[in-house]
Design an enzyme around this catalytic site. Structure first.
Site: not given
Length: 254
Positions: A65, A67-70, A120, A138, A191
């Site tokens: 999962c 995105a956003p890519g860090g 998916d 994540d 998070c």
């Protein structure tokens, strides 16, 4: 309001200080991989979670999962253009952001081994069984710090959503386990503040998938809390960093 009562019930006397810390700006570090490349700012706790995956050049890696890519940037920096990295995200909008980050923040030699996909996550275990040396999950979560600082989301928050997300997280983690090769390593992270989305999800998969065992994270950041299964980094003790939870597991060799 239910949000505040719920977490006060979990954190007790710690909750007022934690609540105040969650309202502040997070502690971000700069990721910068060369001249003429865009820097990317990522929570130091998120960098720690990605580094816990112990990626080395030549490995086949899945960021389930992404995105956003860090965290994809962190994983790519460990591979250094050797091996493969599949950066996956189901959302088309988030995938566009992910592609932008990869294209603008990484040197071409590192980008060449990255494949962005939109599958998916719950299907990886079925279609890519035992295909990866390392998997970072994540997982989509309650994002409580964001909720707290967005009045509309705070108003809509409910403990039922936490329970629903924990079920979805468990399904994603089961898929990740099935896609991991014997001897491979998986890091599960969120998070979220609630143990229901963190240790509880990991504990459940360890019971359902006896091939998996905890690989305890030994060196943890200053101020981080050890939990039964992993590490929880919260901003009241970690100088503004977090909240980030991560647990590391290893699949037993056949």
């Amino acid at each position: 309001m239910e949000f505040f009562d719920y977490f006060e019930g979990i954190y007790g006397d710690r909750w007022p200080a934690l609540l105040e810390a969650l309202k502040g700006e997070g502690l971000a570090a700069e990721l910068h991989f060369g001249e003429n490349l865009e820097p990317y700012f990522l929570d130091e706790a998120s960098i720690f979670a990605a580094e816990c995956l112990q990626v080395e050049p030549g490995m086949e890696v899945l960021d389930m999962c992404a995105a956003p890519g860090g965290k994809t940037l962190v994983l790519a920096s460990k591979l250094q253009g050797k091996g493969s990295l599949q950066s996956n995200d189901r959302s088309p909008d988030r995938r566009l952001r992910l592609q932008h980050v990869i294209e603008n923040s990484l040197p071409e030699s590192w980008r060449s081994i990255i494949r962005v996909t939109g599958y998916d996550g719950m299907k990886f275990g079925l279609h890519k069984k035992e295909s990866y040396d390392r998997i970072l999950l994540d997982a989509p979560c309650s994002s409580d710090r964001h909720v707290l600082n967005a009045p509309q989301y705070l108003k809509e928050w409910s403990s039922k959503r936490v329970k629903r997300l924990s079920v979805e997280q468990g399904a994603l983690l089961a898929s990740a386990v099935d896609a991991l090769r014997p001897g491979g390593v998986l890091v599960y992270g969120t998070c979220a503040l609630s143990p229901l989305e963190n240790d509880a999800v990991v504990s459940k998969i360890l019971k359902k998938r006896p091939s998996m065992e905890l690989d305890f994270i030994r060196d943890i950041p200053e101020g981080a809390d050890r939990t039964a299964c992993g590490v929880h980094i919260l901003p009241d003790k970690a100088k503004g960093s977090g909240p980030i939870y991560c647990a590391r597991m290893r699949k037993k060799s056949a």
